[in-house]
Design a protein around this motif. Structure first.
Motif, PDB file in Angstrom:
ATOM      1  N   GLN A  49       1.293 -14.957 -28.043  1.00 57.76           N
ATOM      2  CA  GLN A  49       2.044 -13.914 -28.738  1.00 57.76           C
ATOM      3  C   GLN A  49       3.487 -14.368 -28.917  1.00 57.76           C
ATOM      4  N   SER A  50       4.057 -14.136 -30.121  1.00 52.66           N
ATOM      5  CA  SER A  50       5.383 -14.693 -30.342  1.00 52.66           C
ATOM      6  C   SER A  50       6.481 -13.787 -29.782  1.00 52.66           C
ATOM      7  N   ILE A  51       7.611 -14.405 -29.505  1.00 52.67           N
ATOM      8  CA  ILE A  51       8.751 -13.705 -28.899  1.00 52.67           C
ATOM      9  C   ILE A  51       9.759 -13.388 -30.000  1.00 52.67           C
ATOM     10  N   PRO A  52      10.014 -12.110 -30.290  1.00 50.06           N
ATOM     11  CA  PRO A  52      11.064 -11.786 -31.274  1.00 50.06           C
ATOM     12  C   PRO A  52      12.434 -12.160 -30.693  1.00 50.06           C
ATOM     13  N   LEU A  53      13.202 -12.915 -31.471  1.00 49.36           N
ATOM     14  CA  LEU A  53      14.389 -13.560 -30.902  1.00 49.36           C
ATOM     15  C   LEU A  53      15.559 -13.530 -31.874  1.00 49.36           C
ATOM     16  N   ILE A  54      16.743 -13.227 -31.344  1.00 46.91           N
ATOM     17  CA  ILE A  54      17.993 -13.447 -32.094  1.00 46.91           C
ATOM     18  C   ILE A  54      18.768 -14.521 -31.329  1.00 46.91           C
ATOM     19  N   ILE A  55      19.303 -15.479 -32.075  1.00 51.68           N
ATOM     20  CA  ILE A  55      20.074 -16.562 -31.442  1.00 51.68           C
ATOM     21  C   ILE A  55      21.532 -16.421 -31.859  1.00 51.68           C
ATOM     22  N   ASP A  56      22.400 -16.286 -30.870  1.00 52.39           N
ATOM     23  CA  ASP A  56      23.849 -16.213 -31.109  1.00 52.39           C
ATOM     24  C   ASP A  56      24.432 -17.560 -30.686  1.00 52.39           C
ATOM     25  N   CYS A  57      25.170 -18.231 -31.571  1.00 52.88           N
ATOM     26  CA  CYS A  57      25.513 -19.629 -31.281  1.00 52.88           C
ATOM     27  C   CYS A  57      26.823 -20.062 -31.936  1.00 52.88           C
ATOM     28  N   ASP A  58      27.306 -21.239 -31.501  1.00 54.88           N
ATOM     29  CA  ASP A  58      28.550 -21.795 -32.054  1.00 54.88           C
ATOM     30  C   ASP A  58      28.378 -23.293 -32.326  1.00 54.88           C
ATOM     31  N   PRO A  59      27.458 -23.658 -33.249  1.00 53.39           N
ATOM     32  CA  PRO A  59      27.132 -25.077 -33.398  1.00 53.39           C
ATOM     33  C   PRO A  59      28.320 -25.923 -33.836  1.00 53.39           C
ATOM     34  N   GLY A  60      28.607 -26.940 -33.066  1.00 55.39           N
ATOM     35  CA  GLY A  60      28.167 -27.502 -31.809  1.00 55.39           C
ATOM     36  C   GLY A  60      26.882 -28.328 -31.817  1.00 55.39           C
ATOM     37  N   ILE A  61      27.025 -29.552 -31.209  1.00 54.91           N
ATOM     38  CA  ILE A  61      25.909 -30.490 -31.212  1.00 54.91           C
ATOM     39  C   ILE A  61      24.730 -29.955 -30.397  1.00 54.91           C
ATOM     40  N   ASP A  62      25.005 -29.473 -29.184  1.00 53.68           N
ATOM     41  CA  ASP A  62      23.856 -29.041 -28.364  1.00 53.68           C
ATOM     42  C   ASP A  62      23.275 -27.730 -28.892  1.00 53.68           C
ATOM     43  N   ASP A  63      24.116 -26.887 -29.528  1.00 52.04           N
ATOM     44  CA  ASP A  63      23.583 -25.696 -30.202  1.00 52.04           C
ATOM     45  C   ASP A  63      22.614 -26.135 -31.305  1.00 52.04           C
ATOM     46  N   ALA A  64      23.004 -27.188 -32.037  1.00 47.97           N
ATOM     47  CA  ALA A  64      22.172 -27.659 -33.152  1.00 47.97           C
ATOM     48  C   ALA A  64      20.804 -28.075 -32.627  1.00 47.97           C
ATOM     49  N   VAL A  65      20.791 -28.788 -31.503  1.00 47.49           N
ATOM     50  CA  VAL A  65      19.513 -29.236 -30.935  1.00 47.49           C
ATOM     51  C   VAL A  65      18.701 -28.020 -30.467  1.00 47.49           C
ATOM     52  N   ALA A  66      19.406 -27.042 -29.898  1.00 54.41           N
ATOM     53  CA  ALA A  66      18.711 -25.818 -29.458  1.00 54.41           C
ATOM     54  C   ALA A  66      18.077 -25.102 -30.649  1.00 54.41           C
ATOM     55  N   LEU A  67      18.821 -25.012 -31.747  1.00 56.54           N
ATOM     56  CA  LEU A  67      18.280 -24.347 -32.945  1.00 56.54           C
ATOM     57  C   LEU A  67      17.036 -25.084 -33.450  1.00 56.54           C
ATOM     58  N   LEU A  68      17.092 -26.409 -33.459  1.00 56.35           N
ATOM     59  CA  LEU A  68      15.949 -27.178 -33.953  1.00 56.35           C
ATOM     60  C   LEU A  68      14.740 -27.015 -33.036  1.00 56.35           C
ATOM     61  N   LEU A  69      14.993 -26.973 -31.736  1.00 58.03           N
ATOM     62  CA  LEU A  69      13.894 -26.754 -30.782  1.00 58.03           C
ATOM     63  C   LEU A  69      13.249 -25.390 -31.045  1.00 58.03           C
ATOM     64  N   ALA A  70      14.086 -24.384 -31.287  1.00 49.62           N
ATOM     65  CA  ALA A  70      13.546 -23.046 -31.570  1.00 49.62           C
ATOM     66  C   ALA A  70      12.770 -23.050 -32.890  1.00 49.62           C
ATOM     67  N   MET A  71      13.317 -23.710 -33.908  1.00 52.53           N
ATOM     68  CA  MET A  71      12.659 -23.731 -35.223  1.00 52.53           C
ATOM     69  C   MET A  71      11.298 -24.433 -35.160  1.00 52.53           C
ATOM     70  N   ALA A  72      11.190 -25.406 -34.266  1.00 55.50           N
ATOM     71  CA  ALA A  72       9.929 -26.161 -34.153  1.00 55.50           C
ATOM     72  C   ALA A  72       8.863 -25.393 -33.375  1.00 55.50           C
ATOM     73  N   SER A  73       9.222 -24.245 -32.824  1.00 61.16           N
ATOM     74  CA  SER A  73       8.342 -23.551 -31.873  1.00 61.16           C
ATOM     75  C   SER A  73       7.838 -22.251 -32.487  1.00 61.16           C
ATOM     76  N   ALA A  74       6.567 -22.261 -32.896  1.00 64.74           N
ATOM     77  CA  ALA A  74       6.009 -21.084 -33.583  1.00 64.74           C
ATOM     78  C   ALA A  74       5.923 -19.875 -32.663  1.00 64.74           C
ATOM     79  N   SER A  75       5.996 -20.089 -31.354  1.00 63.52           N
ATOM     80  CA  SER A  75       5.920 -18.937 -30.445  1.00 63.52           C
ATOM     81  C   SER A  75       7.239 -18.157 -30.412  1.00 63.52           C
ATOM     82  N   LEU A  76       8.259 -18.665 -31.095  1.00 62.78           N
ATOM     83  CA  LEU A  76       9.522 -17.922 -31.198  1.00 62.78           C
ATOM     84  C   LEU A  76       9.659 -17.396 -32.621  1.00 62.78           C
ATOM     85  N   GLU A  77       9.810 -16.091 -32.728  1.00 61.90           N
ATOM     86  CA  GLU A  77       9.970 -15.485 -34.059  1.00 61.90           C
ATOM     87  C   GLU A  77      11.459 -15.207 -34.245  1.00 61.90           C
TER      88      GLU A  77
END
Ligand code: BDR
Ligand code: CA
Length: 322
Positions: free
Chosen positions: A9-37
């Motif tokens: 079951q997917s997790i409804p998610l809002i991401i608050d961020c300040d990209p930033g290199i590690d934020d960028a990697v976090a966003l990509l990890l989230a985008m690659a993960s279908a279990s995160l909506e």
């Protein structure tokens, strides 16, 4: 992209961020993960200005082939204290000086705080909030409508230091940049019984992208993973030298990893707050293991991460991009 976790079951998610290199990697990890909506991305001033964090969020969504995502620009400065930035860690453009094509994905007209507040007030089921930067947007929304916390499933944040800080001796960047906001968030969450998982510097400093882990990303031979590896080659070089690390610590992706695979982390439930007044320790995450201070906040503090497992998760996820 296929993701084995998509059957869960997917997790409804809002991401608050300040990209930033590690934020960028976090966003990509989230985008690659279908279990995160991902219901929306809000940006905040932090590592660089709000204009630049917002542009970077647009670039990263396009890199991740997710032009369907909505980005809402938030607060341009902290609640009380003057703004600080971390261009010396992330580069003047917030992405290590790496050039990205001018993004076509437009920013949403609605303010990030309005989006956060209204999404939560109107939610028909609880939403998870991942915070990767200073907490200005979240605190402002909570001040406007504290009852929105009733629809928060939990907050998972990167921030705070239990040992040494990375901006001052006592404070980590996200909590130091807007300590008042961080305090509002911890106290309001406690008032509404919202769990707050805090992943502090002490843990993220053990999640080092060493040369072998960066090479594993490069070996995926897709444009996203190769860009991430290049971003990491340029990330936090001074911090690495000062701390004797063999690569950059990946702070913010730990938040997304926690959502995907909580078993990678050990947690401890502790009373906590953020110091706001002392000039020496402003932004300090104060935890009270012995329960002596009757603190108004309570957090689930991450105390360790399985770093090999974390990099395995990241590498597998980024391997889903074509
Ligand atoms: C935090 O500060 C920022 O520079 C990083 O993006 C991370 O969110 C680490 O202290
Ligand atoms: Ca960040």
């Amino acid at each position: 992209m296929t993701d084995a976790s998509s059957t869960r079951q997917s997790i409804p998610l809002i991401i608050d961020c300040d990209p930033g290199i590690d934020d960028a990697v976090a966003l990509l990890l989230a985008m690659a993960s279908a279990s995160l909506e991902i219901r929306g991305i809000t940006t905040v001033a932090g590592n660089v200005s709000i204009e630049t964090t917002s542009t970077n969020a647009r670039c990263i969504c396009e890199l991740g082939q997710r032009s369907d995502l909505k980005i809402f620009p938030g607060c341009p400065r902290p609640m009380v204290r003057p703004a600080i930035v971390a261009a010396h860690v992330h580069g003047e453009n917030g992405l290590g000086g790496i050039h990205f094509p001018s993004p076509q994905l437009p920013l949403q007209q609605r303010h990030g705080v309005d989006f956060l507040r209204d999404s939560l007030l109107q939610a028909s089921s609880p939403i998870t909030l991942a915070t990767l930067g200073p907490l200005t947007n979240v605190a402002t929304a909570l001040i406007q409508a504290p009852q929105m916390a009733q629809n928060l499933d939990r907050i998972v944040m990167m921030g705070g230091a239990v040992g040494a800080g990375n901006v001052t001796a006592a404070a980590e960047f996200n909590c130091y940049a807007d300590p008042h906001a961080a305090q509002v968030v911890l106290h309001t969450a406690a008032e509404y019984d919202v769990p707050v998982v805090v992943i502090p510097l002490d843990v993220t400093h053990t999640a080092i992208a060493n040369p072998a882990r960066r090479q594993a990303l490069r070996n995926l031979h897709n444009p996203v993973a190769e860009t991430v590896a290049t971003l990491l080659d340029n990330y936090g070089l001074r911090e690495q030298r000062d701390m004797g690390f063999s690569g950059p610590p990946l702070h913010d992706p730990c938040v997304i990893a926690y959502l995907l695979q909580p078993a990678l982390f050990e947690l401890e439930s502790v009373p906590a707050t953020i110091e706001i007044t002392s000039p020496l320790t402003q932004g300090r995450l104060v935890i009270d293991r012995n329960r002596e201070l009757d603190l108004p906040g309570r957090i689930e503090l991450a105390t360790s991460i399985d770093a090999e497992g974390f990099y395995g998760l990241l590498t597998e996820a980024l391997g889903r991009f074509s």
